[in-house]
Design a protein around this motif. Structure first.
Motif, PDB file in Angstrom:
ATOM      1  N   VAL A 435       0.775  -1.244  -0.003  1.00 39.71           N
ATOM      2  CA  VAL A 435       0.079   0.028   0.025  1.00 39.71           C
ATOM      3  C   VAL A 435       0.719   1.210   0.059  1.00 39.71           C
ATOM      4  O   VAL A 435       2.042   1.288   0.271  1.00 39.71           O
ATOM      5  CB  VAL A 435      -0.871  -0.090   1.104  1.00 39.71           C
ATOM      6  CG1 VAL A 435      -1.997  -1.027   1.043  1.00 39.71           C
ATOM      7  CG2 VAL A 435      -0.189  -0.153   2.465  1.00 39.71           C
ATOM      8  N   PRO A 436       0.433   2.401  -0.374  1.00 36.81           N
ATOM      9  CA  PRO A 436       0.992   3.442  -0.478  1.00 36.81           C
ATOM     10  C   PRO A 436       1.446   4.121   1.080  1.00 36.81           C
ATOM     11  O   PRO A 436       2.246   4.876   1.114  1.00 36.81           O
ATOM     12  CB  PRO A 436       0.138   4.538  -1.094  1.00 36.81           C
ATOM     13  CG  PRO A 436      -0.998   3.991  -0.969  1.00 36.81           C
ATOM     14  CD  PRO A 436      -0.982   2.287  -0.862  1.00 36.81           C
ATOM     15  N   SER A 437       0.920   3.502   1.809  1.00 38.84           N
ATOM     16  CA  SER A 437       1.166   3.747   3.306  1.00 38.84           C
ATOM     17  C   SER A 437       2.430   3.435   3.862  1.00 38.84           C
ATOM     18  O   SER A 437       3.159   3.556   5.018  1.00 38.84           O
ATOM     19  CB  SER A 437       0.178   3.196   4.415  1.00 38.84           C
ATOM     20  OG  SER A 437      -1.099   3.298   3.728  1.00 38.84           O
ATOM     21  N   PHE A 438       3.323   2.643   2.965  1.00 38.29           N
ATOM     22  CA  PHE A 438       4.508   1.962   3.398  1.00 38.29           C
ATOM     23  C   PHE A 438       5.779   3.117   3.471  1.00 38.29           C
ATOM     24  O   PHE A 438       5.520   4.068   2.517  1.00 38.29           O
ATOM     25  CB  PHE A 438       4.868   0.879   2.571  1.00 38.29           C
ATOM     26  CG  PHE A 438       6.573   0.376   2.751  1.00 38.29           C
ATOM     27  CD1 PHE A 438       6.502  -0.598   3.406  1.00 38.29           C
ATOM     28  CD2 PHE A 438       7.427   0.766   1.726  1.00 38.29           C
ATOM     29  CE1 PHE A 438       7.961  -1.177   3.326  1.00 38.29           C
ATOM     30  CE2 PHE A 438       8.621   0.302   2.085  1.00 38.29           C
ATOM     31  CZ  PHE A 438       8.751  -0.496   2.792  1.00 38.29           C
ATOM     32  N   ARG A 439       6.383   3.090   4.562  1.00 35.00           N
ATOM     33  CA  ARG A 439       7.374   3.906   4.667  1.00 35.00           C
ATOM     34  C   ARG A 439       8.624   3.451   5.487  1.00 35.00           C
ATOM     35  O   ARG A 439       8.457   2.944   6.437  1.00 35.00           O
ATOM     36  CB  ARG A 439       6.994   5.515   4.987  1.00 35.00           C
ATOM     37  CG  ARG A 439       8.072   6.466   5.135  1.00 35.00           C
ATOM     38  CD  ARG A 439       7.836   7.804   5.640  1.00 35.00           C
ATOM     39  NE  ARG A 439       8.802   8.905   5.705  1.00 35.00           N
ATOM     40  CZ  ARG A 439       8.816  10.008   6.133  1.00 35.00           C
ATOM     41  NH1 ARG A 439       7.462  10.408   6.684  1.00 35.00           N
ATOM     42  NH2 ARG A 439       9.726  10.716   6.309  1.00 35.00           N
ATOM     43  N   VAL A 440       9.747   3.588   4.732  1.00 34.20           N
ATOM     44  CA  VAL A 440      11.152   3.234   5.695  1.00 34.20           C
ATOM     45  C   VAL A 440      11.873   4.554   5.888  1.00 34.20           C
ATOM     46  O   VAL A 440      11.792   5.464   5.059  1.00 34.20           O
ATOM     47  CB  VAL A 440      12.040   2.267   4.931  1.00 34.20           C
ATOM     48  CG1 VAL A 440      13.133   1.974   5.753  1.00 34.20           C
ATOM     49  CG2 VAL A 440      11.067   0.936   4.738  1.00 34.20           C
ATOM     50  N   ASP A 441      12.326   4.970   7.003  1.00 37.03           N
ATOM     51  CA  ASP A 441      12.900   6.128   7.519  1.00 37.03           C
ATOM     52  C   ASP A 441      14.132   6.734   6.588  1.00 37.03           C
ATOM     53  O   ASP A 441      14.454   7.770   6.896  1.00 37.03           O
ATOM     54  CB  ASP A 441      13.027   6.261   9.194  1.00 37.03           C
ATOM     55  CG  ASP A 441      11.531   6.111   9.561  1.00 37.03           C
ATOM     56  OD1 ASP A 441      10.601   6.992   9.252  1.00 37.03           O
ATOM     57  OD2 ASP A 441      11.258   5.026  10.217  1.00 37.03           O
ATOM     58  N   ASN A 442      14.739   5.599   6.186  1.00 36.85           N
ATOM     59  CA  ASN A 442      15.967   6.261   5.349  1.00 36.85           C
ATOM     60  C   ASN A 442      15.655   6.426   3.533  1.00 36.85           C
ATOM     61  O   ASN A 442      16.422   6.651   2.966  1.00 36.85           O
ATOM     62  CB  ASN A 442      17.088   5.146   5.198  1.00 36.85           C
ATOM     63  CG  ASN A 442      16.905   3.570   4.718  1.00 36.85           C
ATOM     64  OD1 ASN A 442      15.624   3.531   4.434  1.00 36.85           O
ATOM     65  ND2 ASN A 442      17.647   2.929   4.623  1.00 36.85           N
ATOM     66  N   MET A 443      14.312   6.216   3.330  1.00 32.36           N
ATOM     67  CA  MET A 443      14.047   6.450   1.668  1.00 32.36           C
ATOM     68  C   MET A 443      13.497   7.721   1.600  1.00 32.36           C
ATOM     69  O   MET A 443      13.063   8.539   2.473  1.00 32.36           O
ATOM     70  CB  MET A 443      12.994   5.395   1.356  1.00 32.36           C
ATOM     71  CG  MET A 443      11.467   5.804   1.864  1.00 32.36           C
ATOM     72  SD  MET A 443      10.315   4.491   1.475  1.00 32.36           S
ATOM     73  CE  MET A 443       8.852   5.457   1.378  1.00 32.36           C
ATOM     74  N   PRO A 444      13.670   8.551   0.276  1.00 30.18           N
ATOM     75  CA  PRO A 444      13.353   9.609   0.122  1.00 30.18           C
ATOM     76  C   PRO A 444      11.717   9.459   0.309  1.00 30.18           C
ATOM     77  O   PRO A 444      11.023   8.820  -0.360  1.00 30.18           O
ATOM     78  CB  PRO A 444      13.736   9.837  -1.418  1.00 30.18           C
ATOM     79  CG  PRO A 444      13.986   8.533  -2.106  1.00 30.18           C
ATOM     80  CD  PRO A 444      14.298   7.672  -0.624  1.00 30.18           C
ATOM     81  N   TYR A 445      11.186  10.792   0.778  1.00 33.64           N
ATOM     82  CA  TYR A 445       9.591  10.687   1.272  1.00 33.64           C
ATOM     83  C   TYR A 445       9.136  12.233   0.810  1.00 33.64           C
ATOM     84  O   TYR A 445       9.663  13.153   1.466  1.00 33.64           O
ATOM     85  CB  TYR A 445       9.482  10.280   2.558  1.00 33.64           C
ATOM     86  CG  TYR A 445       7.892  10.375   2.992  1.00 33.64           C
ATOM     87  CD1 TYR A 445       6.976   9.622   2.296  1.00 33.64           C
ATOM     88  CD2 TYR A 445       7.578  11.519   3.618  1.00 33.64           C
ATOM     89  CE1 TYR A 445       5.652   9.645   2.676  1.00 33.64           C
ATOM     90  CE2 TYR A 445       6.059  11.432   4.101  1.00 33.64           C
ATOM     91  CZ  TYR A 445       5.262  10.617   3.463  1.00 33.64           C
ATOM     92  OH  TYR A 445       3.887  10.789   3.873  1.00 33.64           O
ATOM     93  N   GLY A 446       8.192  12.385  -0.069  1.00 35.86           N
ATOM     94  CA  GLY A 446       7.724  13.669  -0.418  1.00 35.86           C
ATOM     95  C   GLY A 446       6.811  13.473  -1.617  1.00 35.86           C
ATOM     96  O   GLY A 446       6.817  12.464  -2.412  1.00 35.86           O
ATOM     97  N   GLY A 447       6.112  14.452  -2.077  1.00 40.35           N
ATOM     98  CA  GLY A 447       5.388  14.466  -3.269  1.00 40.35           C
ATOM     99  C   GLY A 447       5.463  15.295  -4.165  1.00 40.35           C
ATOM    100  O   GLY A 447       6.268  16.261  -4.186  1.00 40.35           O
ATOM    101  N   SER A 448       4.234  15.446  -5.299  1.00 39.52           N
ATOM    102  CA  SER A 448       4.376  16.326  -6.228  1.00 39.52           C
ATOM    103  C   SER A 448       3.104  16.953  -6.251  1.00 39.52           C
ATOM    104  O   SER A 448       2.243  16.741  -5.559  1.00 39.52           O
ATOM    105  CB  SER A 448       4.560  15.612  -7.715  1.00 39.52           C
ATOM    106  OG  SER A 448       3.629  14.469  -7.745  1.00 39.52           O
ATOM    107  N   LYS A 449       2.921  17.992  -7.141  1.00 38.59           N
ATOM    108  CA  LYS A 449       1.562  18.737  -7.282  1.00 38.59           C
ATOM    109  C   LYS A 449       1.424  19.364  -5.922  1.00 38.59           C
ATOM    110  O   LYS A 449       2.336  19.985  -5.195  1.00 38.59           O
ATOM    111  CB  LYS A 449       0.708  17.864  -7.922  1.00 38.59           C
ATOM    112  CG  LYS A 449       0.826  17.293  -9.175  1.00 38.59           C
ATOM    113  CD  LYS A 449      -0.577  16.612  -9.919  1.00 38.59           C
ATOM    114  CE  LYS A 449      -0.721  15.246  -9.389  1.00 38.59           C
ATOM    115  NZ  LYS A 449      -1.710  14.394 -10.231  1.00 38.59           N
ATOM    116  N   ARG A 450       0.024  19.381  -5.303  1.00 37.20           N
ATOM    117  CA  ARG A 450      -0.335  20.017  -3.976  1.00 37.20           C
ATOM    118  C   ARG A 450       0.326  19.234  -2.883  1.00 37.20           C
ATOM    119  O   ARG A 450       0.127  19.678  -1.617  1.00 37.20           O
ATOM    120  CB  ARG A 450      -1.683  20.196  -4.055  1.00 37.20           C
ATOM    121  CG  ARG A 450      -2.275  21.235  -4.986  1.00 37.20           C
ATOM    122  CD  ARG A 450      -3.696  21.249  -4.643  1.00 37.20           C
ATOM    123  NE  ARG A 450      -4.298  21.766  -3.572  1.00 37.20           N
ATOM    124  CZ  ARG A 450      -5.562  21.725  -3.307  1.00 37.20           C
ATOM    125  NH1 ARG A 450      -6.466  21.582  -3.984  1.00 37.20           N
ATOM    126  NH2 ARG A 450      -5.882  22.213  -1.932  1.00 37.20           N
TER     127      ARG A 450
END
Length: 476
Positions: A435-450
């Protein structure tokens, strides 16, 4: 349990104040603790102290920064139960989820401790023409200077960690404004930081309201503003002047289920349930839109609804609770209203939809109109919509039909389909077979558009908090 009162931190020191902020248990509504609230004068002192600490923080050797971060990780480990209980009370986070966030807090500081000693530059080959024979170039990264952080209520430990830990690793003094709804986690972090030998002024943690936080946005002495929260971030960017700005502003994350997923539908459903309803959907990358191939749509819908109806809702302090309260009644009332609006516009309720105070039932809907708020805006609560698709082109178009682009999920066994998603989905990240809810704290995390500007993840945040400095040497 919580202490009766908590100080704020100004230039590394704990301070009390006449003004107090009441922090309430988000499930029972009872008063849990009081937090000292700094005044405008204290905010100015914090900014001045951060400016004064620029030289000492820059002079702090990488190994010394590493030791500070290692001390913090060790102390958080020792205080794990206290931190989890604080999260459970002030954020209404189920105790299992709270324990998981404490783990991520510790991991983030450990990652930052590793990165603190490898903030490196590079050697440049400048001899690209005969006239440049003998010239050599070198770069290194130097701290940007004093920085400001504003964090939201939903991850009171981990989102603070993703700003504070990289700042220490980079050598930047900082002033942090945690959410007034969940300030205690940040203040416990401050208590641990105060045990270290960081230079005076290296940090201040100020639980002020938005009005008193204005200098953190507008003051030109600050070199960076890092904000995590809602769309107000764009307004703050416009007021920030010449400083660098990074924004993480949420989204309405989508997840695609490809036609080949029938054999592993049980796992897909478990992950969708987690992604949509983990911590009551109050996550920037919570699953809000589910697009399933028409060949398995009906079966997925039937089994997903049955699974959601089994979720245990109630007191977040109980280990069996999966779904706790939303942050306050206003948030639950807002989302409940959006559900009602969508139903009036023709959407079909599959399960949930009820509300009692700040407890909103886990809700699934289908046939939600394209222009409904539940489709276009960020629900930020225990809600997900379902819709079928016939072709991947259709599915990708539906995901991209959004003003947001933080992360998307895609369950598929086809490498070719996965690579197409990576090419075509307008997202900061594409998560395949989760799911998009997956996150590991050393990976790049951020978005586009708004969804924002810039990237978090410790190494990437350090890049934002440093700048390149060039050295050119001519070999005479």
């Amino acid at each position: 349990m919580l202490k009766q009162s908590y100080p704020y931190y100004l230039a590394n020191k704990a301070h009390t104040a006449k003004a107090q902020l009441d922090v309430r248990d988000k499930y029972s509504g009872r008063l849990a603790a009081r937090v000292a609230v700094p005044d405008a004068r204290a905010v100015e002192k914090a900014l001045a102290a951060a400016v004064a600490a620029v030289g000492p923080m820059r002079a702090l050797k990488p190994w010394a920064r590493q030791r500070v971060l290692q001390h913090c990780a060790a102390r958080f480990e020792e205080r794990r139960d206290e931190l989890a209980k604080a999260l459970c009370i002030e954020a209404g986070k189920p105790i299992k989820d709270a324990a998981g966030e404490v783990t991520r807090l510790i991991e983030t500081f450990r990652i930052a401790a590793e990165e603190a000693v490898r903030v490196n530059g590079e050697t440049l080959n400048l001899e690209i023409a005969p006239r440049l024979d003998g010239y050599r170039g070198y770069t290194r990264r130097v701290p940007l200077g004093p920085v400001a952080f504003i964090t939201p209520f939903n991850f009171p430990l981990n989102l603070v960690a993703h700003k504070v830990a990289p700042a220490i690793a980079a050598g930047c003094p900082f002033v942090l404004k945690p959410s007034e709804k969940t300030p205690i986690g940040a203040l416990i972090i401050g208590e641990v930081l105060a045990e270290t030998d960081l230079p005076r002024g290296a940090f201040s943690i100020l639980p002020v309201d938005g009005e008193h936080a204005a200098p953190l946005v507008e003051d030109e002495r600050l070199k960076l503003l890092s904000f995590t929260g809602g769309q107000v971030g764009w307004t703050l960017k416009a007021k920030a002047g010449r400083k660098k700005v990074t924004l993480e502003l949420g989204g309405n994350a989508a997840c695609i289920v490809d036609a080949d997923q029938a054999p592993q539908l049980d796992r897909v459903i478990e992950r969708l349930v987690f992604g949509a309803f983990y911590q009551s959907g109050q996550s920037c990358i919570s699953v809000q839109r589910i697009y399933a191939h028409a060949a398995l749509y009906d079966e997925l819908k039937k089994r997903l609804v049955a699974r959601v109806k089994q979720l245990k809702a109630g007191d977040p302090k109980k280990k069996e609770t999966f779904l706790g309260p939303m942050i306050d009644e206003a948030a639950a009332e807002r989302l409940h209203g959006w559900i009602g609006e969508a139903r009036q516009a023709g959407a079909r309720l599959l399960c949930g939809g009820g509300r009692k105070g700040n407890m909103l039932e886990a809700t699934l809907m289908e046939e939600v109109p394209r222009e409904a708020k539940l489709n276009r805006q960020e629900a930020f609560g225990p809600f997900a919509l379902l819709a079928p698709f016939e072709t991947l082109d259709e599915a990708f178009a539906q995901v991209n039909d959004s003003d947001y682009g933080l992360q998307a999920g895609f369950f598929t066994d086809s490498l070719g389909h996965a690579m197409r998603a990576w090419d075509e989905l307008e997202q900061g990240g594409v998560i395949v077979n989760d799911v998009p809810s997956f996150r590991v704290d050393n990976m790049p995390y951020g978005g586009s558009k708004r969804s924002g500007l810039g990237r978090e993840g410790v190494r990437y945040a350090i890049e934002d908090m440093t700048e390149l400095r060039l050295l050119v040497v001519y070999d005479v």
